[in-house]
Design a protein around this motif. Sequence first.
Motif, PDB file in Angstrom:
ATOM      1  N   PRO A  11       0.841  -1.199   0.000  1.00  6.28           N
ATOM      2  CA  PRO A  11       0.000   0.000   0.000  1.00  6.28           C
ATOM      3  C   PRO A  11       0.873   1.244   0.000  1.00  6.28           C
ATOM      4  CG  PRO A  11       0.138  -0.898   2.209  1.00  6.28           C
ATOM      5  CD  PRO A  11       0.833  -1.886   1.306  1.00  6.28           C
ATOM      6  N   THR A  12       0.322   2.353  -0.453  1.00  9.95           N
ATOM      7  CA  THR A  12       1.087   3.596  -0.434  1.00  9.95           C
ATOM      8  C   THR A  12       1.076   4.237   0.940  1.00  9.95           C
ATOM      9  OG1 THR A  12      -0.835   4.850  -1.213  1.00  9.95           O
ATOM     10  CG2 THR A  12       0.700   4.032  -2.881  1.00  9.95           C
ATOM     11  N   SER A  13       0.176   3.785   1.807  1.00 13.95           N
ATOM     12  CA  SER A  13       0.189   4.206   3.208  1.00 13.95           C
ATOM     13  C   SER A  13      -0.478   3.125   4.033  1.00 13.95           C
ATOM     14  CB  SER A  13      -0.529   5.547   3.400  1.00 13.95           C
ATOM     15  OG  SER A  13      -1.890   5.453   3.040  1.00 13.95           O
ATOM     16  N   ALA A  14      -0.114   3.066   5.294  1.00 12.35           N
ATOM     17  CA  ALA A  14      -0.653   2.023   6.168  1.00 12.35           C
ATOM     18  C   ALA A  14      -2.117   2.271   6.471  1.00 12.35           C
ATOM     19  CB  ALA A  14       0.147   1.969   7.466  1.00 12.35           C
ATOM     20  N   ALA A  15      -2.853   1.194   6.652  1.00 13.69           N
ATOM     21  CA  ALA A  15      -4.264   1.301   6.993  1.00 13.69           C
ATOM     22  C   ALA A  15      -4.445   1.865   8.397  1.00 13.69           C
ATOM     23  CB  ALA A  15      -4.925  -0.072   6.903  1.00 13.69           C
ATOM     24  N   THR A  16      -5.598   2.498   8.613  1.00 14.19           N
ATOM     25  CA  THR A  16      -5.968   2.983   9.938  1.00 14.19           C
ATOM     26  C   THR A  16      -6.672   1.864  10.691  1.00 14.19           C
ATOM     27  OG1 THR A  16      -6.227   5.248   9.156  1.00 14.19           O
ATOM     28  CG2 THR A  16      -7.356   4.673  11.207  1.00 14.19           C
ATOM     29  N   VAL A  17      -6.174   1.524  11.864  1.00 13.08           N
ATOM     30  CA  VAL A  17      -6.758   0.454  12.675  1.00 13.08           C
ATOM     31  C   VAL A  17      -7.372   1.065  13.929  1.00 13.08           C
ATOM     32  CG1 VAL A  17      -6.363  -1.733  13.857  1.00 13.08           C
ATOM     33  CG2 VAL A  17      -5.006  -1.151  11.830  1.00 13.08           C
ATOM     34  N   LEU A  18      -8.665   0.838  14.120  1.00 12.00           N
ATOM     35  CA  LEU A  18      -9.377   1.365  15.280  1.00 12.00           C
ATOM     36  C   LEU A  18      -9.409   0.335  16.403  1.00 12.00           C
ATOM     37  CD1 LEU A  18     -12.452   2.991  13.460  1.00 12.00           C
ATOM     38  CD2 LEU A  18     -10.224   4.021  13.986  1.00 12.00           C
ATOM     39  N   ASP A  19      -9.391   0.805  17.633  1.00  8.69           N
ATOM     40  CA  ASP A  19      -9.413  -0.079  18.794  1.00  8.69           C
ATOM     41  C   ASP A  19     -10.835  -0.497  19.154  1.00  8.69           C
ATOM     42  OD1 ASP A  19      -6.664  -0.193  19.184  1.00  8.69           O
ATOM     43  OD2 ASP A  19      -6.657   1.638  20.382  1.00  8.69           O
ATOM     44  N   GLN A  20     -11.604  -0.819  18.157  1.00  7.67           N
ATOM     45  CA  GLN A  20     -12.971  -1.298  18.356  1.00  7.67           C
ATOM     46  C   GLN A  20     -13.371  -2.039  17.093  1.00  7.67           C
ATOM     47  OE1 GLN A  20     -14.623   2.664  18.824  1.00  7.67           O
ATOM     48  NE2 GLN A  20     -15.560   2.575  16.791  1.00  7.67           N
ATOM     49  N   GLY A  21     -14.354  -2.892  17.210  1.00  6.88           N
ATOM     50  CA  GLY A  21     -14.795  -3.638  16.053  1.00  6.88           C
ATOM     51  C   GLY A  21     -15.874  -2.908  15.284  1.00  6.88           C
ATOM     52  N   PRO A  22     -16.170  -3.342  14.065  1.00  9.71           N
ATOM     53  CA  PRO A  22     -17.271  -2.771  13.285  1.00  9.71           C
ATOM     54  C   PRO A  22     -18.605  -3.213  13.872  1.00  9.71           C
ATOM     55  CG  PRO A  22     -16.389  -4.684  12.165  1.00  9.71           C
ATOM     56  CD  PRO A  22     -15.493  -4.443  13.344  1.00  9.71           C
ATOM     57  N   ASP A  23     -19.661  -2.467  13.572  1.00 13.24           N
ATOM     58  CA  ASP A  23     -20.982  -2.869  14.049  1.00 13.24           C
ATOM     59  C   ASP A  23     -21.868  -3.401  12.924  1.00 13.24           C
ATOM     60  OD1 ASP A  23     -21.767  -0.514  12.723  1.00 13.24           O
ATOM     61  OD2 ASP A  23     -22.002   0.624  14.579  1.00 13.24           O
ATOM     62  N   HIS A  24     -21.396  -3.329  11.674  1.00 11.91           N
ATOM     63  CA  HIS A  24     -22.155  -3.867  10.553  1.00 11.91           C
ATOM     64  C   HIS A  24     -21.224  -4.538   9.546  1.00 11.91           C
ATOM     65  CE1 HIS A  24     -25.418  -1.339  12.104  1.00 11.91           C
ATOM     66  NE2 HIS A  24     -26.229  -2.096  11.396  1.00 11.91           N
ATOM     67  N   ILE A  25     -21.760  -5.555   8.886  1.00  5.74           N
ATOM     68  CA  ILE A  25     -21.073  -6.260   7.808  1.00  5.74           C
ATOM     69  C   ILE A  25     -21.799  -5.905   6.515  1.00  5.74           C
ATOM     70  CG2 ILE A  25     -20.475  -8.520   6.862  1.00  5.74           C
ATOM     71  CD1 ILE A  25     -20.789  -9.579   9.811  1.00  5.74           C
ATOM     72  N   VAL A  26     -21.091  -5.287   5.576  1.00 10.18           N
ATOM     73  CA  VAL A  26     -21.720  -4.845   4.334  1.00 10.18           C
ATOM     74  C   VAL A  26     -21.388  -5.821   3.202  1.00 10.18           C
ATOM     75  CG1 VAL A  26     -21.968  -2.978   2.662  1.00 10.18           C
ATOM     76  CG2 VAL A  26     -21.547  -2.433   5.073  1.00 10.18           C
ATOM     77  N   VAL A  27     -22.444  -6.348   2.584  1.00 10.01           N
ATOM     78  CA  VAL A  27     -22.301  -7.288   1.475  1.00 10.01           C
ATOM     79  C   VAL A  27     -22.312  -6.509   0.155  1.00 10.01           C
ATOM     80  CG1 VAL A  27     -23.353  -9.254   0.292  1.00 10.01           C
ATOM     81  CG2 VAL A  27     -23.415  -9.114   2.800  1.00 10.01           C
ATOM     82  N   HIS A  28     -21.297  -6.760  -0.676  1.00  9.12           N
ATOM     83  CA  HIS A  28     -21.153  -6.114  -1.983  1.00  9.12           C
ATOM     84  C   HIS A  28     -21.068  -7.174  -3.076  1.00  9.12           C
ATOM     85  CE1 HIS A  28     -19.890  -2.167  -0.241  1.00  9.12           C
ATOM     86  NE2 HIS A  28     -19.253  -2.900   0.653  1.00  9.12           N
ATOM     87  N   HIS A  29     -21.251  -6.753  -4.325  1.00  9.68           N
ATOM     88  CA  HIS A  29     -20.803  -7.566  -5.453  1.00  9.68           C
ATOM     89  C   HIS A  29     -19.719  -6.771  -6.175  1.00  9.68           C
ATOM     90  CE1 HIS A  29     -24.171  -5.960  -8.401  1.00  9.68           C
ATOM     91  NE2 HIS A  29     -23.422  -4.994  -7.940  1.00  9.68           N
ATOM     92  N   THR A  30     -18.835  -7.491  -6.871  1.00  7.51           N
ATOM     93  CA  THR A  30     -17.695  -6.815  -7.502  1.00  7.51           C
ATOM     94  C   THR A  30     -18.059  -6.137  -8.817  1.00  7.51           C
ATOM     95  OG1 THR A  30     -17.037  -8.846  -8.653  1.00  7.51           O
ATOM     96  CG2 THR A  30     -16.017  -8.415  -6.489  1.00  7.51           C
ATOM     97  N   ALA A  31     -19.251  -6.427  -9.340  1.00  7.03           N
ATOM     98  CA  ALA A  31     -19.665  -5.893 -10.646  1.00  7.03           C
ATOM     99  C   ALA A  31     -18.699  -6.340 -11.740  1.00  7.03           C
ATOM    100  CB  ALA A  31     -19.789  -4.369 -10.617  1.00  7.03           C
ATOM    101  N   THR A  32     -18.280  -7.592 -11.639  1.00  8.33           N
ATOM    102  CA  THR A  32     -17.457  -8.222 -12.665  1.00  8.33           C
ATOM    103  C   THR A  32     -18.256  -9.380 -13.267  1.00  8.33           C
ATOM    104  OG1 THR A  32     -16.445  -9.651 -10.987  1.00  8.33           O
ATOM    105  CG2 THR A  32     -15.273  -7.630 -11.562  1.00  8.33           C
ATOM    106  N   ALA A  33     -17.744  -9.947 -14.336  1.00  4.84           N
ATOM    107  CA  ALA A  33     -18.427 -11.058 -14.995  1.00  4.84           C
ATOM    108  C   ALA A  33     -18.616 -12.236 -14.041  1.00  4.84           C
ATOM    109  CB  ALA A  33     -17.616 -11.500 -16.212  1.00  4.84           C
ATOM    110  N   ASN A  34     -19.690 -12.977 -14.248  1.00  5.86           N
ATOM    111  CA  ASN A  34     -19.940 -14.174 -13.450  1.00  5.86           C
ATOM    112  C   ASN A  34     -19.094 -15.326 -13.998  1.00  5.86           C
ATOM    113  OD1 ASN A  34     -21.738 -12.890 -11.752  1.00  5.86           O
ATOM    114  ND2 ASN A  34     -23.509 -13.375 -13.011  1.00  5.86           N
ATOM    115  N   SER A  35     -17.846 -15.288 -13.639  1.00  5.51           N
ATOM    116  CA  SER A  35     -16.863 -16.223 -14.179  1.00  5.51           C
ATOM    117  C   SER A  35     -17.189 -17.665 -13.808  1.00  5.51           C
ATOM    118  CB  SER A  35     -15.472 -15.858 -13.639  1.00  5.51           C
ATOM    119  OG  SER A  35     -14.516 -16.808 -14.037  1.00  5.51           O
ATOM    120  N   THR A  36     -16.836 -18.577 -14.723  1.00  2.00           N
ATOM    121  CA  THR A  36     -16.952 -19.999 -14.441  1.00  2.00           C
ATOM    122  C   THR A  36     -15.585 -20.609 -14.128  1.00  2.00           C
ATOM    123  OG1 THR A  36     -16.824 -20.490 -16.818  1.00  2.00           O
ATOM    124  CG2 THR A  36     -19.026 -20.270 -15.844  1.00  2.00           C
ATOM    125  N   ASP A  37     -14.596 -19.766 -13.968  1.00  2.00           N
ATOM    126  CA  ASP A  37     -13.275 -20.222 -13.529  1.00  2.00           C
ATOM    127  C   ASP A  37     -13.259 -20.137 -12.004  1.00  2.00           C
ATOM    128  OD1 ASP A  37     -10.649 -20.705 -12.883  1.00  2.00           O
ATOM    129  OD2 ASP A  37      -9.805 -19.379 -14.424  1.00  2.00           O
TER     130      ASP A  37
END
Length: 255
Positions: free
Chosen positions: A54-80
């Motif tokens: 990375p060009t800079s280190a990630a920010t790490v918080l001393d607490q966990g997330p409260d939500h899990i967000v589901v995404h799709h990559t918007a790429t082809a539905n590959s069969t590989d």
Amino acid sequence: MDAEIRLTRRGLLGGTGAVLGGALLGPVAGAPPAASAQAAPRLYTRSEWGARPPTSAATVLDQGPDHIVVHHTATANSTDYSLEHAFSLSRSIQNFHMDGNGWADTGQQLTISRGGHLMEGRNRSAEAISAGRHVVGAHTGNHNSHTIGIENEGIYMTAGPTGSLWSELVATCAWLCDVYQLDPHAAIVGHRDYNATACPGDVLYARLPQLRNEVAGSLGARRVKQAAPAVPSGLPGPRHTFDHGPAVGPGESIR
């Protein structure tokens, strides 16, 4: 937390550790002992799929997330469904986020391929999850400080995910809910729940109630909610490959 689902702390802390990239991460210093009933899925690390620094280190918080967000990559539905393809996907996402978006690194914390392979995204994500902390990503505009994002390979506007991807998504969400003590019925959301986007696609979004139920069941909960029908959302769909909608807000860092 919902009285019907009182999840106990079974995070991957204390004496259990977490399997990441084939290695066992040891206990977090100062963390209380905790018996984990939820096994950590096989997580392929950045070094395994050949991430760029990375060009800079990630920010790490001393607490966990409260939500899990589901995404799709918007790429082809590959069969590989191979591991090699999964690794190539992670490299392609990182290249687009760094070279196309000008970000410091991959935006999401986790990626699941259509072959069911789970990969670390943003730098230090595996480390942070193991410690019950949160790496700030770039995947959901104005909500990156408290959400962890899972990119699911494919585009799910009219088609559904593979069985392998679905099984891994259930296992991954169960693991995260276990680590962070989250109620899956409240914590698991789609990108469109926060931003004006069709992500994660009409079909996958309609299956989120099923996802919550399956995750809750694996954690020993007993509440069931009915799935919603897959209907067109009318929200903006992908304009190009890797476009799943707003990923950062005007006041958020793109580091």
